[in-house]
Design an enzyme around this catalytic site. Structure first.
Site, mmCIF file in Angstrom:
data_model
loop_
_atom_site.group_PDB
_atom_site.id
_atom_site.type_symbol
_atom_site.label_atom_id
_atom_site.label_comp_id
_atom_site.label_asym_id
_atom_site.label_seq_id
_atom_site.Cartn_x
_atom_site.Cartn_y
_atom_site.Cartn_z
ATOM 1 N N HIS A 77 97.866 7.649 53.930
ATOM 2 C CA HIS A 77 96.102 7.879 55.059
ATOM 3 C C HIS A 77 96.663 9.065 56.221
ATOM 4 O O HIS A 77 97.382 9.170 55.791
ATOM 5 C CB HIS A 77 95.715 6.187 55.291
ATOM 6 C CG HIS A 77 97.021 5.725 55.823
ATOM 7 N ND1 HIS A 77 97.032 6.277 57.422
ATOM 8 C CD2 HIS A 77 97.389 4.804 56.234
ATOM 9 C CE1 HIS A 77 97.123 5.468 58.268
ATOM 10 N NE2 HIS A 77 97.968 4.454 57.073
ATOM 11 N N CYS B 137 102.496 1.068 55.357
ATOM 12 C CA CYS B 137 102.022 2.727 54.872
ATOM 13 C C CYS B 137 102.762 3.951 55.104
ATOM 14 O O CYS B 137 103.764 4.125 55.315
ATOM 15 C CB CYS B 137 100.497 2.961 55.958
ATOM 16 S SG CYS B 137 99.235 1.548 54.521
#
Length: 394
Positions: free
Chosen positions: A336, A352
């Site tokens: 992301h 992440c």
């Protein structure tokens, strides 16, 4: 008379023979002592000879030029077959502000701007933490201080931010050598004339996010050194490498995959046996590693609010509204955009894979649910035991 003629001819022949012998002796006496006795093939003209030319010896300058060419290094160096993505990809889908309070204080939200300015009648709180950002639809400045209105209509004290506009590269063909980006967290990157700290500096200084070719890597002591040009070497501290490999990783079905390199902190995208995109990332730092393995994107969301804490005292609590271009691939771990990251090329997340907004936007538009995500660490330093991993986070 005939006897006289024979005598003259004989004397003449003797004189000629004596003269020839004398000249031969003189030639040997005058011959320089350095005269080359080799009578084989001559040296080739300076150039690249990837196969035996047959009629000359590819030594001297040719030998060096050929060795460089085998690594992909030519003179003049060829540029990468790449371009920068559309700068418009950097545009955020939402407006973002950072909460202006100490990490140990909860952030109060108010029903009106007047209440927010007066600091009275809060309607709710965002938990304390060092990383807290909100998305907003309006900003007002009162007494020089910014206040933002959320989509919910609530107000709080927060400052609109500027975010990194770094972008990777789109490739039109697969390069025949590796490449990388300069990262200068330790200061400007100074190039040396040979691998090792004892080698003289060339005077060339490289800046953050500059793209350089990588032709070979040589280890000297405890440091890897990268050849980036003729007699130009840089230490690993200042560079992050994309290891070009269009061969599908084991287990990948089809011709589309995303490679996440945890050691080099890079991401590469392959399609139909070609490299089509590459960039820098920020992955999970110890002990919140990004888990190595083969995964598939199972959910894409244009924006996603993320929050959580991993420390027992919740001192690492984070609250991130409308994280853009989110692609989940391993439980709560996702690819992301990260508007709160000023640096890429270093592990620093809760698991992440963070990218700039522009890079995440490009990948979000290309990727499909079901695409493969291959996460690996060529150094072998990242743990692979599944029991060490939580669901992960931003």
């Amino acid at each position: 008379m005939r006897k006289a003629w024979v005598l003259v001819v004989g004397i003449g022949a003797g004189l000629l023979l004596a003269l020839g012998v004398s000249r031969a002796v003189q030639a040997q006496t005058d011959a320089p002592p350095w005269r080359e006795s080799y009578s084989g093939l001559p040296l080739c003209l300076p150039g690249v000879y990837l196969s035996d030319p047959g009629d000359c010896l590819p030594l001297g300058p040719s030998q060096r030029l050929t060795a460089w060419a085998r690594l992909g290094l030519t003179l003049p160096p060829r540029p990468l077959p790449a371009s920068t993505p559309d700068p418009a990809l950097n545009d955020s889908p939402v407006l973002i502000a950072r909460i202006n309070l100490p990490a140990e204080e909860p952030a109060p939200l108010y029903a009106s701007l007047d209440d927010a300015v007066a600091g009275q009648n809060p309607v709710r709180f965002i938990d304390p933490g060092p990383l807290r950002y909100v998305s907003f639809v309006e900003v007002q400045r009162v007494n020089g201080k910014p206040y933002v209105r959320l989509r919910s209509g609530e107000w709080l004290r927060a400052s609109p931010i500027a975010y990194s506009t770094f972008q990777g590269l789109i490739f039109h063909a697969t390069p025949n050598h590796d490449f990388g980006w300069i990262v200068d967290l330790a200061g400007p990157a100074e190039v040396r004339s040979a691998p090792g700290y004892d080698a003289p500096k060339t005077g060339l200084v490289l800046r953050r996010y500059q793209v350089v070719p990588i032709y070979t890597v040589q280890r000297v002591g405890n440091m890897d050194w990268y050849l980036i040009g003729p007699d130009q070497w840089i230490e690993r501290t200042f560079i992050r490498q994309v290891r070009v490999n269009p061969t599908p990783p084991p287990g990948v079905e089809g011709d589309r995959w995303i490679e996440v390199n945890l050691y080099d902190q890079t991401l590469a995208v392959y399609n139909r046996g070609q490299l089509i995109f590459a960039t820098l990332i920020a992955s999970g730092g110890e002990p919140f590693y990004t888990r190595p393995g083969l995964f598939q994107i199972y959910k894409k969301k244009p924006t996603e609010t993320m929050s959580g804490a991993f420390a027992a005292d919740r001192s690492d609590y984070y609250y991130l509204e409308d994280v853009p271009w989110t692609m989940y691939f391993d439980q709560a771990r996702a690819l992301h955009g990260a508007y709160w990251r000023a640096w890429f090329g270093f592990p620093q997340t809760h698991g992440c894979v963070n990218m700039s907004l522009g890079d995440a936007h490009w990948l979000f538009e290309w990727a499909r649910e079901g695409d493969w995500v291959y996460v690996w660490d060529p150094s072998g330093q990242t743990p692979t035991d599944p029991s060490l991993y939580t669901p992960g986070g931003a």
